[in-house]
Each structure stands twice: as structure tokens, then as C-alpha cells.
Design an enzyme around this catalytic site. Structure first.
Site, PDB file in Angstrom:
ATOM      1  N   GLY A   8      31.155 -47.804  33.487  1.00  0.00           N
ATOM      2  CA  GLY A   8      29.792 -47.385  33.755  1.00  0.00           C
ATOM      3  C   GLY A   8      28.938 -47.480  32.502  1.00  0.00           C
ATOM      4  O   GLY A   8      29.395 -47.904  31.435  1.00  0.00           O
ATOM      5  N   ARG A  10      27.316 -46.629  29.183  1.00  0.00           N
ATOM      6  CA  ARG A  10      27.769 -45.879  28.010  1.00  0.00           C
ATOM      7  C   ARG A  10      29.206 -45.371  28.147  1.00  0.00           C
ATOM      8  O   ARG A  10      29.559 -44.305  27.657  1.00  0.00           O
ATOM      9  CB  ARG A  10      26.819 -44.719  27.699  1.00  0.00           C
ATOM     10  CG  ARG A  10      25.413 -45.139  27.361  1.00  0.00           C
ATOM     11  CD  ARG A  10      25.398 -45.817  26.005  1.00  0.00           C
ATOM     12  NE  ARG A  10      24.048 -46.190  25.609  1.00  0.00           N
ATOM     13  CZ  ARG A  10      23.664 -47.435  25.403  1.00  0.00           C
ATOM     14  NH1 ARG A  10      24.516 -48.422  25.557  1.00  0.00           N
ATOM     15  NH2 ARG A  10      22.445 -47.711  25.019  1.00  0.00           N
ATOM     16  N   LYS A  13      32.752 -49.610  27.212  1.00  0.00           N
ATOM     17  CA  LYS A  13      33.344 -50.904  27.591  1.00  0.00           C
ATOM     18  C   LYS A  13      33.029 -52.000  26.579  1.00  0.00           C
ATOM     19  O   LYS A  13      33.898 -52.793  26.233  1.00  0.00           O
ATOM     20  CB  LYS A  13      32.923 -51.309  29.002  1.00  0.00           C
ATOM     21  CG  LYS A  13      31.447 -51.541  29.188  1.00  0.00           C
ATOM     22  CD  LYS A  13      31.081 -51.669  30.649  1.00  0.00           C
ATOM     23  CE  LYS A  13      29.580 -51.741  30.817  1.00  0.00           C
ATOM     24  NZ  LYS A  13      28.870 -50.508  30.438  1.00  0.00           N
ATOM     25  N   HIS A  48      23.880 -53.507  19.854  1.00  0.00           N
ATOM     26  CA  HIS A  48      25.030 -54.415  19.956  1.00  0.00           C
ATOM     27  C   HIS A  48      25.098 -55.342  18.747  1.00  0.00           C
ATOM     28  O   HIS A  48      26.176 -55.566  18.193  1.00  0.00           O
ATOM     29  CB  HIS A  48      24.952 -55.237  21.246  1.00  0.00           C
ATOM     30  CG  HIS A  48      25.359 -54.470  22.465  1.00  0.00           C
ATOM     31  ND1 HIS A  48      26.557 -54.663  23.084  1.00  0.00           N
ATOM     32  CD2 HIS A  48      24.720 -53.517  23.172  1.00  0.00           C
ATOM     33  CE1 HIS A  48      26.652 -53.858  24.122  1.00  0.00           C
ATOM     34  NE2 HIS A  48      25.542 -53.154  24.206  1.00  0.00           N
ATOM     35  N   ARG A  49      23.964 -55.875  18.328  1.00  0.00           N
ATOM     36  CA  ARG A  49      23.945 -56.780  17.166  1.00  0.00           C
ATOM     37  C   ARG A  49      24.417 -56.073  15.908  1.00  0.00           C
ATOM     38  O   ARG A  49      25.181 -56.634  15.120  1.00  0.00           O
ATOM     39  CB  ARG A  49      22.532 -57.323  16.952  1.00  0.00           C
ATOM     40  CG  ARG A  49      22.151 -58.388  17.926  1.00  0.00           C
ATOM     41  CD  ARG A  49      20.774 -58.949  17.616  1.00  0.00           C
ATOM     42  NE  ARG A  49      20.426 -59.957  18.602  1.00  0.00           N
ATOM     43  CZ  ARG A  49      19.216 -60.172  19.054  1.00  0.00           C
ATOM     44  NH1 ARG A  49      18.200 -59.466  18.598  1.00  0.00           N
ATOM     45  NH2 ARG A  49      18.995 -61.099  19.953  1.00  0.00           N
ATOM     46  N   ASP A  50      23.947 -54.853  15.708  1.00  0.00           N
ATOM     47  CA  ASP A  50      24.299 -54.100  14.504  1.00  0.00           C
ATOM     48  C   ASP A  50      25.791 -53.784  14.455  1.00  0.00           C
ATOM     49  O   ASP A  50      26.359 -53.661  13.364  1.00  0.00           O
ATOM     50  CB  ASP A  50      23.498 -52.799  14.441  1.00  0.00           C
ATOM     51  CG  ASP A  50      22.012 -53.033  14.190  1.00  0.00           C
ATOM     52  OD1 ASP A  50      21.630 -54.153  13.789  1.00  0.00           O
ATOM     53  OD2 ASP A  50      21.229 -52.088  14.416  1.00  0.00           O
ATOM     54  N   ARG A  52      28.287 -55.668  15.773  1.00  0.00           N
ATOM     55  CA  ARG A  52      29.146 -56.856  15.717  1.00  0.00           C
ATOM     56  C   ARG A  52      29.322 -57.353  14.285  1.00  0.00           C
ATOM     57  O   ARG A  52      28.390 -57.329  13.490  1.00  0.00           O
ATOM     58  CB  ARG A  52      28.541 -57.990  16.549  1.00  0.00           C
ATOM     59  CG  ARG A  52      28.625 -57.764  18.028  1.00  0.00           C
ATOM     60  CD  ARG A  52      28.335 -59.030  18.796  1.00  0.00           C
ATOM     61  NE  ARG A  52      27.055 -59.642  18.513  1.00  0.00           N
ATOM     62  CZ  ARG A  52      25.953 -59.456  19.234  1.00  0.00           C
ATOM     63  NH1 ARG A  52      25.963 -58.664  20.272  1.00  0.00           N
ATOM     64  NH2 ARG A  52      24.842 -60.079  18.905  1.00  0.00           N
TER      65      ARG A  52
END
Length: 173
Positions: A8, A10, A13, A48-50, A52
Site C-alpha cells: 500500500g 507508504r 515497498k 525517490h531520487r534523493d 537512490r
């Protein structure tokens, strides 16, 4: 190995998928399906970018997922797709049922042929109430059917809840 990680909002996943990709020891290509069209989505994408690693390659593809997977999969590479339900939403918003069927079929057909490590992330939307609107009901139905078809093809399926992985199929994480 082909892995599907469901959860779901947050649920952890994406973080789980990123950890699995990192542990693969392979070069990683992150395939983003979102189209950040507003400030809130831009903020989500930035999170997400930060998170990775800088050395990961990035491909942004909102529609032609099978093509991108087929063109980039190799035995020496891990492809991480985040996420299938955003990809599905992009196709539904085109309001072109033939295109949806063609892209879905292409994705399902290519999965068995892909070399390397493939990690697919998707939102599990079937655990809540049935939505009131026609489009949202169609989305939940399409997502459920897509998840069933992909899970059937995967060697591992994991459900992430509260950041904890529950292995539903295949080897545990």
C-alpha cells in the site's frame, strides 16, 4: 530472477525494492513510470531520487514499459520498475482500450524472456473498499488482473506492510 513487490501507500515497498537491487551486486537501472505533473508528485519523485545511489542509471518511461525492459535487460544488470500502477494509470488516462491491451500484453509476453534481475514495484489497491467512481473501479480491477498475471510469471512475490516484507511466493528476502 523476476520479483514483484506489492504494498500500500507508504508501506516501504520502494525502499525494499531499492535494497534488493543494491544487494544484487549488479549495475542498476531504475525505470520510473510516473509523470510528475504537479508539485506534490514532484516532491514524491524527489524523495525517490534523493534516496537512490548516484551511480544508478535512470530511465523515465510512462507508457512503453515492455520496450524499455526488453531494450535494457541483461545478465549483468538489475532493472527496477517503480511502479506498475502508475504505468497502468498513465495508460488508462489515454482512454485508448486497444493501447492498454497492447501494452499490457507486450509486458506480460516479454517478462519470461528478460535476462538479469528484474524487480517490479506496484501498489496493492485491492485491499480497500470498492471505489464509487467508474474510472477508479476500473483502475482497481485492471490493477488486480495485472498483479495476478505478473505474480504468476514471477519467481518471487513479496507484500510489504509497515516496512516489513512478507514473502508470498519464492525465496524469502
Amino acid at each position: 530472477m523476476l520479483t514483484l513487490i506489492l504494498g500500500g501507500a507508504r508501506s516501504g515497498k520502494s525502499r525494499l525494492a531499492e535494497q534488493l537491487a543494491e544487494r544484487s551486486g549488479l549495475a542498476v537501472t531504475y525505470i520510473a513510470t510516473s509523470e510528475p505533473l504537479d508539485g506534490e508528485m514532484n516532491a514524491r519523485v524527489q524523495l525517490h531520487r534523493d534516496r537512490r545511489p548516484a551511480q544508478w542509471a535512470l530511465i523515465e518511461e510512462p507508457l512503453q514499459l515492455a520496450h524499455v525492459l526488453s531494450a535494457n535487460a541483461s545478465a549483468e544488470r538489475c532493472l527496477l520498475v517503480d511502479c506498475l500502477t502508475l504505468w497502468l494509470t498513465n495508460l488508462l488516462m489515454l482512454d485508448d482500450p486497444e493501447r492498454l491491451v497492447a501494452e499490457r500484453t507486450a509486458l506480460l509476453d516479454c517478462l519470461a524472456q528478460l535476462p538479469g534481475e528484474i524487480i517490479l514495484v506496484s501498489n496493492e489497491t485491492g485491499l480497500g473498499v470498492v471505489p464509487m467512481g467508474e474510472l477508479t473501479r476500473r483502475y482497481v480491477d485492471e490493477a488486480g488482473w495485472l498483479h495476478q498475471a505478473i505474480a504468476e510469471r514471477c519467481q518471487r512475490v513479496v507484500l510489504s506492510v509497515a516496512g516489513l516484507p512478507l514473502t508470498l511466493k519464492g525465496p524469502a528476502l
